[in-house]
Design a protein around this motif. Structure first.
Motif, short mmCIF file in Angstrom:
data_model
loop_
_atom_site.label_atom_id
_atom_site.label_comp_id
_atom_site.label_asym_id
_atom_site.label_seq_id
_atom_site.Cartn_x
_atom_site.Cartn_y
_atom_site.Cartn_z
N PHE A 34 48.53 16.95 35.46
CA PHE A 34 47.40 17.88 35.55
C PHE A 34 46.10 17.09 35.73
O PHE A 34 45.91 16.04 35.11
CB PHE A 34 47.28 18.70 34.27
CG PHE A 34 48.49 19.55 33.99
CD1 PHE A 34 49.65 19.00 33.48
CD2 PHE A 34 48.47 20.91 34.23
CE1 PHE A 34 50.77 19.77 33.22
CE2 PHE A 34 49.57 21.70 33.98
CZ PHE A 34 50.73 21.12 33.47
N TYR A 36 41.89 17.60 35.39
CA TYR A 36 40.82 18.44 34.87
C TYR A 36 39.48 17.78 35.18
O TYR A 36 39.38 16.56 35.25
CB TYR A 36 40.92 18.60 33.34
CG TYR A 36 42.04 19.48 32.87
CD1 TYR A 36 43.32 18.97 32.69
CD2 TYR A 36 41.82 20.82 32.57
CE1 TYR A 36 44.35 19.78 32.25
CE2 TYR A 36 42.85 21.64 32.11
CZ TYR A 36 44.11 21.10 31.95
OH TYR A 36 45.13 21.92 31.49
N PHE A 46 40.34 23.23 34.52
CA PHE A 46 41.55 22.94 35.27
C PHE A 46 41.28 22.82 36.76
O PHE A 46 40.55 23.64 37.35
CB PHE A 46 42.58 24.05 35.02
CG PHE A 46 43.77 23.99 35.91
CD1 PHE A 46 43.95 24.89 36.94
CD2 PHE A 46 44.73 22.99 35.73
CE1 PHE A 46 45.05 24.83 37.77
CE2 PHE A 46 45.84 22.92 36.56
CZ PHE A 46 46.00 23.84 37.58
N TYR A 51 53.89 18.54 40.51
CA TYR A 51 55.18 18.49 39.82
C TYR A 51 56.13 17.44 40.35
O TYR A 51 56.99 16.95 39.60
CB TYR A 51 55.86 19.86 39.88
CG TYR A 51 55.20 20.89 39.02
CD1 TYR A 51 54.33 21.83 39.57
CD2 TYR A 51 55.42 20.92 37.66
CE1 TYR A 51 53.71 22.78 38.76
CE2 TYR A 51 54.81 21.87 36.84
CZ TYR A 51 53.96 22.78 37.41
OH TYR A 51 53.35 23.72 36.60
N LEU A 87 39.67 14.03 34.09
CA LEU A 87 40.76 13.72 33.18
C LEU A 87 42.10 14.03 33.83
O LEU A 87 42.23 15.04 34.53
CB LEU A 87 40.67 14.56 31.90
CG LEU A 87 39.48 14.36 30.98
CD1 LEU A 87 39.37 15.50 29.99
CD2 LEU A 87 39.61 13.03 30.24
N ARG A 91 52.64 16.07 31.26
CA ARG A 91 53.40 16.92 30.37
C ARG A 91 54.84 16.44 30.38
O ARG A 91 55.41 16.19 31.44
CB ARG A 91 53.33 18.38 30.82
CG ARG A 91 54.01 19.35 29.87
CD ARG A 91 53.78 20.79 30.31
NE ARG A 91 54.47 21.12 31.53
CZ ARG A 91 54.26 22.24 32.23
NH1 ARG A 91 53.35 23.11 31.81
NH2 ARG A 91 54.93 22.49 33.32
N THR A 97 60.22 20.84 23.02
CA THR A 97 58.98 21.49 23.39
C THR A 97 58.22 20.61 24.37
O THR A 97 58.58 19.46 24.61
CB THR A 97 58.12 21.79 22.14
OG1 THR A 97 57.00 22.58 22.52
CG2 THR A 97 57.60 20.50 21.52
N TYR A 98 57.15 21.16 24.94
CA TYR A 98 56.37 20.40 25.90
C TYR A 98 55.19 19.75 25.21
O TYR A 98 54.51 20.38 24.40
CB TYR A 98 55.88 21.32 27.02
CG TYR A 98 56.97 21.73 27.97
CD1 TYR A 98 57.76 22.85 27.72
CD2 TYR A 98 57.23 20.99 29.12
CE1 TYR A 98 58.76 23.23 28.59
CE2 TYR A 98 58.24 21.36 30.00
CZ TYR A 98 59.00 22.48 29.72
OH TYR A 98 60.00 22.84 30.58
N LYS A 99 54.93 18.50 25.56
CA LYS A 99 53.79 17.76 25.02
C LYS A 99 52.90 17.28 26.16
O LYS A 99 53.40 16.86 27.21
CB LYS A 99 54.27 16.56 24.20
CG LYS A 99 55.01 16.95 22.93
CD LYS A 99 55.32 15.73 22.09
CE LYS A 99 56.05 16.13 20.82
NZ LYS A 99 55.22 16.95 19.92
N TYR A 100 51.61 17.34 25.94
CA TYR A 100 50.64 16.90 26.92
C TYR A 100 49.97 15.63 26.41
O TYR A 100 49.53 15.57 25.27
CB TYR A 100 49.57 17.98 27.13
CG TYR A 100 50.09 19.26 27.74
CD1 TYR A 100 50.78 20.19 26.97
CD2 TYR A 100 49.91 19.54 29.09
CE1 TYR A 100 51.26 21.37 27.52
CE2 TYR A 100 50.39 20.71 29.65
CZ TYR A 100 51.06 21.62 28.86
OH TYR A 100 51.54 22.77 29.42
N PHE A 102 46.89 13.02 27.39
CA PHE A 102 45.70 12.88 28.23
C PHE A 102 45.31 11.42 28.39
O PHE A 102 45.46 10.61 27.46
CB PHE A 102 44.52 13.64 27.61
CG PHE A 102 44.56 15.11 27.85
CD1 PHE A 102 45.32 15.94 27.05
CD2 PHE A 102 43.83 15.68 28.89
CE1 PHE A 102 45.37 17.31 27.27
CE2 PHE A 102 43.87 17.04 29.13
CZ PHE A 102 44.64 17.85 28.31
N GLY A 103 44.76 11.09 29.53
CA GLY A 103 44.10 9.82 29.74
C GLY A 103 42.68 9.88 29.20
O GLY A 103 42.22 10.92 28.71
#
Lengths: 112, 116
Positions: A34, A36, A46, A51, A87, A91, A97-100, A102-103
Motif C-alpha cells: 500500500f 499512502y 490512501f 498485489y 508512506l 500486509r 490474521t492480516y498485519k500491516y 509501515f515504512g
C-alpha cells in the motif's frame, strides 16, 4: 524478520523534475503493498494497493509499480502541491490474521 | 461518505496524568485500528479490533495503555499514567474487514499528544 525500508528519507525536487521513491521489503506471505500520502498535521491518505509483481497503478502524476522485492512510486513532472511524506506499507498473514507493517516514509519537497 | 472521526485533535498533559482519545470509524467498517506515530517514524500498530473483539494487542504497553470497543462501533484509547515518550500522534483507522482483496485501511486525522 519482516522489514520495510523506504529511500531516500528526504527528497527535494524542482517543479517538473521527475523522480522515484523506493520501498523495499522483506516479508513472508505478502498480501498487498500500500502507498499512502501524509500531509503535515494530517492522517495518511490512501493512494494505491498493489498485489502482484508486475502490477502498476496510476493516479495523476503518480505511478506505483511492484516487483518481488520492492515497489517504486514514480512522480512525473511534480508540482509544489505534491510535497508530502509518502508512506508504504506491506500486509502479510500472521497467526490467521492480516498485519500491516509501515515504512518510515520519504519526505518529498517540491520547489516552485 | 464520512471518514474516520477522532477527538480531541490536540492534547497537552503533564507526565503521570491520564488522557483518553475517541474514534468513530467509517460506517460499516468492522475492523478498527489504533496506531502510534512518533515524529519522523511510520505508524506502529497498538491494537486491532474486529467488531468488539481484540485481534492483536501485542505491541500495546498494557501497564499504561488500554482500549475498548464495547458496541463494535466507536472506540476509546486511554493512557494512564502518561510518560514523556508517549508524545506522538495517535491515529485511528478502519477497514471493511481484516483482509482480502480490495480491503484498505482508512485513517483519521489523528490526535496529537504532547506530554510535558
Amino acid at each position: 524478520e519482516d522489514q520495510v525500508t523506504q529511500s531516500p528519507e528526504a527528497l527535494r525536487l524542482q517543479e517538473g523534475e521527475s523522480s522515484s521513491l523506493n520501498c523495499s521489503y522483506t516479508v513472508s506471505g505478502l498480501r498487498g503493498l500500500f502507498w499512502y500520502r501524509q500531509d503535515p498535521g494530517k492522517g495518511p491518505e490512501f493512494l494505491f494497493t498493489l498485489y502482484s509483481a508486475g502490477e502498476e497503478k496510476e493516479k495523476e502524476r503518480l505511478k506505483a509499480t511492484l516487483t518481488k522485492k520492492e515497489s517504486f512510486l514514480h512522480i512525473t513532472a511534480p508540482k509544489p502541491e505534491d510535497s508530502a511524506t509518502y508512506l508504504c506499507a506491506v500486509r502479510r498473514v500472521a497467526s490467521g490474521t492480516y498485519k500491516y507493517i509501515f515504512g518510515t516514509g520519504t519526505r518529498l519537497k517540491v520547489l516552485a | 461518505e464520512a471518514g474516520v472521526a477522532q477527538s480531541p485533535r490536540y492534547k497537552i498533559i503533564e507526565k503521570r496524568q491520564s488522557v483518553a482519545f475517541w474514534c468513530n470509524p467509517i460506517s460499516g467498517h468492522a475492523t478498527l485500528y489504533w496506531y502510534q506515530q512518533i515524529l519522523g517514524q511510520g505508524p506502529k500498530l497498538l491494537i486491532q479490533f474486529q467488531n468488539n473483539g481484540v485481534v492483536d494487542d501485542s505491541q500495546l504497553p498494557k501497564d499504561r495503555f488500554s482500549a475498548e470497543r464495547l458496541k463494535g462501533v466507536d472506540s476509546t484509547l486511554k493512557i494512564q499514567p502518561a510518560k514523556l515518550e508517549d508524545s506522538a500522534v495517535y491515529l485511528c483507522a478502519s477497514s471493511y474487514r481484516t483482509g482480502g482483496s480490495g480491503n484498505t485501511i482508512y485513517f483519521g486525522e489523528g490526535s496529537w499528544l504532547t506530554v510535558v
